[in-house]
Every structure is written in C-alpha cells, then in structure tokens.
Scaffold this motif. Sequence first.
Motif, PDB file in Angstrom:
ATOM      1  N   ASP A   9       0.853  -1.185   0.000  1.00  0.00           N
ATOM      2  CA  ASP A   9       0.000   0.000   0.000  1.00  0.00           C
ATOM      3  C   ASP A   9       0.892   1.240   0.000  1.00  0.00           C
ATOM      4  OD1 ASP A   9      -2.590  -1.088  -0.060  1.00  0.00           O
ATOM      5  OD2 ASP A   9      -2.409  -1.698   2.042  1.00  0.00           O
ATOM      6  N   PRO A  10       0.301   2.394  -0.337  1.00  0.00           N
ATOM      7  CA  PRO A  10       1.111   3.615  -0.383  1.00  0.00           C
ATOM      8  C   PRO A  10       1.712   3.963   0.972  1.00  0.00           C
ATOM      9  CG  PRO A  10      -1.033   3.974  -1.413  1.00  0.00           C
ATOM     10  CD  PRO A  10      -1.088   2.630  -0.757  1.00  0.00           C
ATOM     11  N   ARG A  11       2.848   4.650   0.934  1.00  0.00           N
ATOM     12  CA  ARG A  11       3.438   5.192   2.164  1.00  0.00           C
ATOM     13  C   ARG A  11       4.082   6.536   1.825  1.00  0.00           C
ATOM     14  NH1 ARG A  11       8.421   2.380   4.907  1.00  0.00           N
ATOM     15  NH2 ARG A  11       9.271   3.459   3.116  1.00  0.00           N
ATOM     16  N   MET A  12       3.476   7.601   2.337  1.00  0.00           N
ATOM     17  CA  MET A  12       3.956   8.944   2.011  1.00  0.00           C
ATOM     18  C   MET A  12       4.812   9.437   3.177  1.00  0.00           C
ATOM     19  SD  MET A  12       2.644   9.340  -0.963  1.00  0.00           S
ATOM     20  CE  MET A  12       2.764  11.071  -1.402  1.00  0.00           C
ATOM     21  N   ILE A  13       6.116   9.593   2.917  1.00  0.00           N
ATOM     22  CA  ILE A  13       6.993  10.070   3.996  1.00  0.00           C
ATOM     23  C   ILE A  13       7.349  11.545   3.817  1.00  0.00           C
ATOM     24  CG2 ILE A  13       7.966   7.803   4.575  1.00  0.00           C
ATOM     25  CD1 ILE A  13      10.391   8.530   2.872  1.00  0.00           C
ATOM     26  N   ALA A  14       7.183  12.059   2.601  1.00  0.00           N
ATOM     27  CA  ALA A  14       7.467  13.478   2.339  1.00  0.00           C
ATOM     28  C   ALA A  14       6.245  14.076   1.642  1.00  0.00           C
ATOM     29  CB  ALA A  14       8.701  13.616   1.458  1.00  0.00           C
ATOM     30  N   PRO A  15       5.439  14.854   2.386  1.00  0.00           N
ATOM     31  CA  PRO A  15       4.204  15.378   1.800  1.00  0.00           C
ATOM     32  C   PRO A  15       4.484  16.162   0.508  1.00  0.00           C
ATOM     33  CG  PRO A  15       4.324  15.906   4.148  1.00  0.00           C
ATOM     34  CD  PRO A  15       5.646  15.309   3.774  1.00  0.00           C
ATOM     35  N   LEU A  16       3.533  16.091  -0.423  1.00  0.00           N
ATOM     36  CA  LEU A  16       3.689  16.796  -1.701  1.00  0.00           C
ATOM     37  C   LEU A  16       3.308  18.268  -1.526  1.00  0.00           C
ATOM     38  CD1 LEU A  16       2.155  14.206  -4.189  1.00  0.00           C
ATOM     39  CD2 LEU A  16       4.503  14.400  -3.355  1.00  0.00           C
ATOM     40  N   PRO A  17       3.993  19.193  -2.209  1.00  0.00           N
ATOM     41  CA  PRO A  17       5.137  18.964  -3.075  1.00  0.00           C
ATOM     42  C   PRO A  17       6.398  18.736  -2.247  1.00  0.00           C
ATOM     43  CG  PRO A  17       4.629  21.318  -2.976  1.00  0.00           C
ATOM     44  CD  PRO A  17       3.607  20.625  -2.139  1.00  0.00           C
ATOM     45  N   ALA A  18       7.137  17.671  -2.590  1.00  0.00           N
ATOM     46  CA  ALA A  18       8.335  17.332  -1.827  1.00  0.00           C
ATOM     47  C   ALA A  18       9.572  17.931  -2.522  1.00  0.00           C
ATOM     48  CB  ALA A  18       8.464  15.812  -1.736  1.00  0.00           C
ATOM     49  N   ALA A  19      10.614  18.166  -1.706  1.00  0.00           N
ATOM     50  CA  ALA A  19      11.733  19.017  -2.135  1.00  0.00           C
ATOM     51  C   ALA A  19      12.455  18.547  -3.407  1.00  0.00           C
ATOM     52  CB  ALA A  19      12.731  19.149  -0.988  1.00  0.00           C
ATOM     53  N   ARG A  20      12.888  17.277  -3.424  1.00  0.00           N
ATOM     54  CA  ARG A  20      13.695  16.845  -4.582  1.00  0.00           C
ATOM     55  C   ARG A  20      12.861  16.851  -5.857  1.00  0.00           C
ATOM     56  NH1 ARG A  20      17.425  11.918  -4.341  1.00  0.00           N
ATOM     57  NH2 ARG A  20      18.097  13.047  -6.179  1.00  0.00           N
ATOM     58  N   GLY A  21      11.649  16.389  -5.727  1.00  0.00           N
ATOM     59  CA  GLY A  21      10.753  16.369  -6.890  1.00  0.00           C
ATOM     60  C   GLY A  21      10.523  17.781  -7.403  1.00  0.00           C
ATOM     61  N   GLN A  22      10.301  18.705  -6.478  1.00  0.00           N
ATOM     62  CA  GLN A  22      10.017  20.087  -6.868  1.00  0.00           C
ATOM     63  C   GLN A  22      11.200  20.695  -7.619  1.00  0.00           C
ATOM     64  OE1 GLN A  22       6.886  20.291  -6.699  1.00  0.00           O
ATOM     65  NE2 GLN A  22       6.955  22.429  -7.315  1.00  0.00           N
ATOM     66  N   ALA A  23      12.421  20.407  -7.152  1.00  0.00           N
ATOM     67  CA  ALA A  23      13.612  20.942  -7.831  1.00  0.00           C
ATOM     68  C   ALA A  23      13.674  20.397  -9.262  1.00  0.00           C
ATOM     69  CB  ALA A  23      14.868  20.551  -7.045  1.00  0.00           C
ATOM     70  N   LEU A  24      13.315  19.137  -9.424  1.00  0.00           N
ATOM     71  CA  LEU A  24      13.347  18.540 -10.773  1.00  0.00           C
ATOM     72  C   LEU A  24      12.240  19.115 -11.654  1.00  0.00           C
ATOM     73  CD1 LEU A  24      14.192  14.919  -9.649  1.00  0.00           C
ATOM     74  CD2 LEU A  24      15.646  16.400 -11.049  1.00  0.00           C
ATOM     75  N   VAL A  25      11.091  19.413 -11.047  1.00  0.00           N
ATOM     76  CA  VAL A  25       9.986  19.998 -11.817  1.00  0.00           C
ATOM     77  C   VAL A  25      10.391  21.372 -12.353  1.00  0.00           C
ATOM     78  CG1 VAL A  25       7.637  20.934 -11.613  1.00  0.00           C
ATOM     79  CG2 VAL A  25       8.168  18.667 -10.719  1.00  0.00           C
ATOM     80  N   GLU A  26      11.208  22.087 -11.580  1.00  0.00           N
ATOM     81  CA  GLU A  26      11.682  23.386 -12.076  1.00  0.00           C
ATOM     82  C   GLU A  26      12.582  23.216 -13.300  1.00  0.00           C
ATOM     83  OE1 GLU A  26      13.097  25.728  -8.692  1.00  0.00           O
ATOM     84  OE2 GLU A  26      11.103  25.318  -7.829  1.00  0.00           O
ATOM     85  N   ILE A  27      13.440  22.223 -13.259  1.00  0.00           N
ATOM     86  CA  ILE A  27      14.294  21.944 -14.433  1.00  0.00           C
ATOM     87  C   ILE A  27      13.408  21.545 -15.617  1.00  0.00           C
ATOM     88  CG2 ILE A  27      16.122  20.455 -15.362  1.00  0.00           C
ATOM     89  CD1 ILE A  27      17.165  20.182 -12.467  1.00  0.00           C
ATOM     90  N   LEU A  28      12.408  20.728 -15.316  1.00  0.00           N
ATOM     91  CA  LEU A  28      11.469  20.269 -16.348  1.00  0.00           C
ATOM     92  C   LEU A  28      10.829  21.462 -17.058  1.00  0.00           C
ATOM     93  CD1 LEU A  28      10.341  17.375 -17.050  1.00  0.00           C
ATOM     94  CD2 LEU A  28       8.468  17.861 -15.486  1.00  0.00           C
ATOM     95  N   ALA A  29      10.376  22.414 -16.262  1.00  0.00           N
ATOM     96  CA  ALA A  29       9.702  23.581 -16.837  1.00  0.00           C
ATOM     97  C   ALA A  29      10.622  24.373 -17.761  1.00  0.00           C
ATOM     98  CB  ALA A  29       9.167  24.466 -15.718  1.00  0.00           C
ATOM     99  N   GLN A  30      11.937  24.329 -17.463  1.00  0.00           N
ATOM    100  CA  GLN A  30      12.897  25.060 -18.302  1.00  0.00           C
ATOM    101  C   GLN A  30      13.244  24.286 -19.576  1.00  0.00           C
ATOM    102  OE1 GLN A  30      13.829  28.167 -17.563  1.00  0.00           O
ATOM    103  NE2 GLN A  30      12.468  27.903 -15.806  1.00  0.00           N
ATOM    104  N   ALA A  31      13.135  22.971 -19.497  1.00  0.00           N
ATOM    105  CA  ALA A  31      13.688  22.163 -20.586  1.00  0.00           C
ATOM    106  C   ALA A  31      12.631  21.520 -21.484  1.00  0.00           C
ATOM    107  CB  ALA A  31      14.566  21.066 -19.994  1.00  0.00           C
ATOM    108  N   GLU A  32      11.433  21.325 -20.941  1.00  0.00           N
ATOM    109  CA  GLU A  32      10.458  20.513 -21.672  1.00  0.00           C
ATOM    110  C   GLU A  32       9.580  21.379 -22.570  1.00  0.00           C
ATOM    111  OE1 GLU A  32       7.744  16.667 -20.385  1.00  0.00           O
ATOM    112  OE2 GLU A  32       7.672  18.436 -19.129  1.00  0.00           O
ATOM    113  N   CYS A  33       8.966  20.733 -23.563  1.00  0.00           N
ATOM    114  CA  CYS A  33       7.996  21.410 -24.435  1.00  0.00           C
ATOM    115  C   CYS A  33       6.963  22.134 -23.566  1.00  0.00           C
ATOM    116  CB  CYS A  33       7.304  20.370 -25.309  1.00  0.00           C
ATOM    117  SG  CYS A  33       5.870  20.998 -26.169  1.00  0.00           S
ATOM    118  N   PRO A  34       6.700  23.403 -23.849  1.00  0.00           N
ATOM    119  CA  PRO A  34       5.811  24.190 -22.975  1.00  0.00           C
ATOM    120  C   PRO A  34       4.374  23.674 -22.928  1.00  0.00           C
ATOM    121  CG  PRO A  34       6.794  25.577 -24.699  1.00  0.00           C
ATOM    122  CD  PRO A  34       7.317  24.193 -24.905  1.00  0.00           C
ATOM    123  N   ALA A  35       3.988  22.820 -23.836  1.00  0.00           N
ATOM    124  CA  ALA A  35       2.611  22.300 -23.800  1.00  0.00           C
ATOM    125  C   ALA A  35       2.319  21.678 -22.440  1.00  0.00           C
ATOM    126  CB  ALA A  35       2.419  21.255 -24.892  1.00  0.00           C
TER     127      ALA A  35
END
Length: 440
Positions: A9-35
């Motif tokens: 079953d799920p186990r959430m140890i770092a509530p969303l938005p979580a730090a490492r994921g958020q840092a990667l999402v910022e890179i994503l926004a800079q690099a990925e197709c804007p759609a």
Amino acid sequence: MNAGTEQLDPRMIAPLPAARGQALVEILAQAECPALTARRARRAELSGAAHDPIVWSRAAGVNVWDTDGNRYLDLSAGFGAAAVGHGAPAVVQAVQRQTEQLMHALGDVHPSETKVALLARLAQLAPFEDARVMLGLSGADAVTAALKTAALHTRRPGVLAFRGGYHGLEYGPLAACGYSEPFRAPFTAQLNPHVVFAPYPRAGMPVDAAISAVELAWGTRDDIGAVLIEPVLGRGGAVAPPAGFLAALCALCDRRAALLIADEVLTGLGRCGALLRSVHDGAHPHLICLGKALGAGLPVSACLGQAEVMAAWGDPAGEALHTGTFFGNPLGCAAALAALELIESQRLWERAERVGAWFRRHLAQQIGARVVDVRGAGLLVGIELGSGAQTLALVRSLLERGYIVVPGGVDGRVLSLTPPLVIEQARLEGFSSALAELLA
Ligand code: PMP
C-alpha cells in the motif's frame, strides 16, 4: 503474482510537493515542451489544486517510488503498459540477456533472431488462418500501419472513426482522433480530409440504433476504406459498446467492402477480460493493433493483419514502403516475448475479468451514490464524476495519499483506472476506501 514482487500500500513520507521532486519539476519547466507546463497551469487553475508531477525514480510490480522516497500504488500501470506489473522479473531478465547479446540489428534488411521469434509468435496469436505482422514502436505506429494497409488494400483513402476515440497523435491516427477537437485543430490542413465520425454507442443502446447512427455518418460516401474503432473506449472514458455492436459493425464493413481495424492498443492482451476484446465480442477484424502491454514498458507495437489484406504491401516495384530504423528493435522484441509468455501462461485476461468485475461492484457499493457512474470492462475502469474540476482535484488528492490515477473522458470527468492486471484485491480495496473518504 510476480514472483518476488511484493505488493504494498502507499506510504507517504514526504508530503507533496516534496523538495527533490520540486527541484526537478523546475528543471522540467525550463527544458520541456511548454505544452506540458501549460497543461499543468491550466489544470491547477481549473481545479484550485497544484498539478505538478511527482518524479518517478523506481517501480516494482504495482508500486512506484518518487525521488523523495514516497511509495505509490500505480493505478495507471504507466498508461496501461505495465500490465504484467512494473519490472516483471521475467521481462527484466529477458531484456538483460538481450542487452548483453544484441541491442540493435538492421531492422528490415537483416533482422535479429528475436524479431523473427516475435513475428512468428504474434502471427500465431492473431485470430486469422494466415496472418502477417508489422512492428512499430508506439500505439500510433500500429494504427498508422493499419490505416496505410487499408488504404493500399481498398484503394480508398477514407476512414470512419468514432467520437471519443483515441488512437495516438501522429498524423495518420490524429486525423481519426474523435477524443478532442483541439488536438486536431492546429494541424487540420495537414490531416487526411477523408474522415467521418460516428457516435460511439453506450452499453444499453439497442444495436440496431447504434448501427443506424454509423450508417447515417457513412451516408452514401464511397471513399471509406477503413472503420477504426476501440473495442472499449479507453481515454474517452471507459465506455463499452452494447453487446453485439462490434459483430454488427463488422458485418456492416463486410457489406460495404471496408476493412475493420480494431485498435486494441489498450483493450488487448488481457486488459478487458480477453486476449483480444474485439474477437471476444464476436467481431472478426481485418486488422488488429497492439501496443502498450505488448512491451511491458518497452516501446514495441504491432499491427496484425489477414495475409490476404496484407498482400497489398507486395509492391510490384519491390520497395519497403513502410519501415523505421528501430522497428523490430531486439530489446523491445525480447520484452514482448517475455510479456506474452506471462500473459498467456497466467491467463491474465481471466484475472482481469474476475478482479475487474469485483472491483466495479465494490466501487459501486462504496461510492456509487456519490458519483455519476462506475463502468468499464475487465480492468479498464472509469469512475465518472460531476465535473472536470472535481476530477482534477480528486486526482491530486489521491496522489497526495499515494494513489496514481489519471483523468480521462472526453470532458475530463472520468477517473481512469488501468492498474496492472496482477494487482491484488486488497490493494484495490485500499484505494476505494481512500476514494470514499475523499468523496465523503
Ligand atoms: N490507441 C489507443 C486505444 C490508445 O489508448 C493509445 C494510447 N493511449 C494509442 C492508440 C496511442 O498509443 P501511443 O501513445 O503509444 O502512440
């Protein structure tokens, strides 16, 4: 069910938005197709909830882990591809062996042994006395191959497709995309103009009326060479047609000398309670498209056709009219052979039928009063809600509790569930309790 793959079953140890994921999402926004950034922003605005993705770092069976160590239950199976579970050990071993031996061959000139084996296996699986197979990398590739085959065989360019239908977004299938007009609109000038759309019938509608609606859309046109249909609407909202419709549609195609293309990219290989849902429903399609589950997570797809129909490719000028560098890539073929072995030896379509029927009953009992509809076939399940905004908000709340689901339906009002076919009932019970709490 995968030996050695425990289902958790799920186990959430770092509530969303979580730090490492958020840092990667910022890179994503800079690099990925804007759609994709634009879609996140629109979804957030519509639902009043954040829609940043989590970033996957690992998956096993029915579970996914994000970069912050949260453990999820994947009720999407990666858009249906991980039907045998993520990283099924037999698939991983086959791909590892293949990686060490031969990662790439010379496609349509000098094939790998593995490609030959997959072609033979798929030809055997096809419901035709004599079958021929074309391989591709995506579902859209398989549909493209089928559309081209129909055009060659019938010498008619037209396609009758269905509103709500989704067949991928390359130019061929995009022209027949009944799921979303905005997907087609910017490219209309580049698309096949010979496409008509008929309404996709819902269960309960009389078959005669459903066929009359198809005939009405078809009219007196003589340019239609192919009828393209999903045996159960997937992305369009888990809509199963009335029993007998596909068989009647097949008979209509025969009367009007058009080919029936069953897009089984999502419904096939067990998901909807049969190895091939269209055949199970009494149709005898001329062409069948497979993808998603076929590669168990690696990109491989196939168009299966009757030999007599596929003979249209025998170009007297002797050219390979439809090919690609990576079509029949040995890694994809090795994964597909292992996935087919798992699906067939475990008869996963029977499991999908049984667990899916139970799951829909269970959901109806738990949340039936609070939603518009619970429906589907096998383990292709849709929960229709009151609005697109409510659906998006629920998708997010479920993610925050560790359940990965995607929105679907033509107006975005459906929670779309396509879990791995190996999922245990206890995991689905956990999900439905979480959903009931959120809806309360
Ligand atoms: N056909 C159907 C029925 C599908 O569900 C999909 C993907 N959702 C496709 C075709 C396209 O597959 P792909 O995204 O691999 O091109």
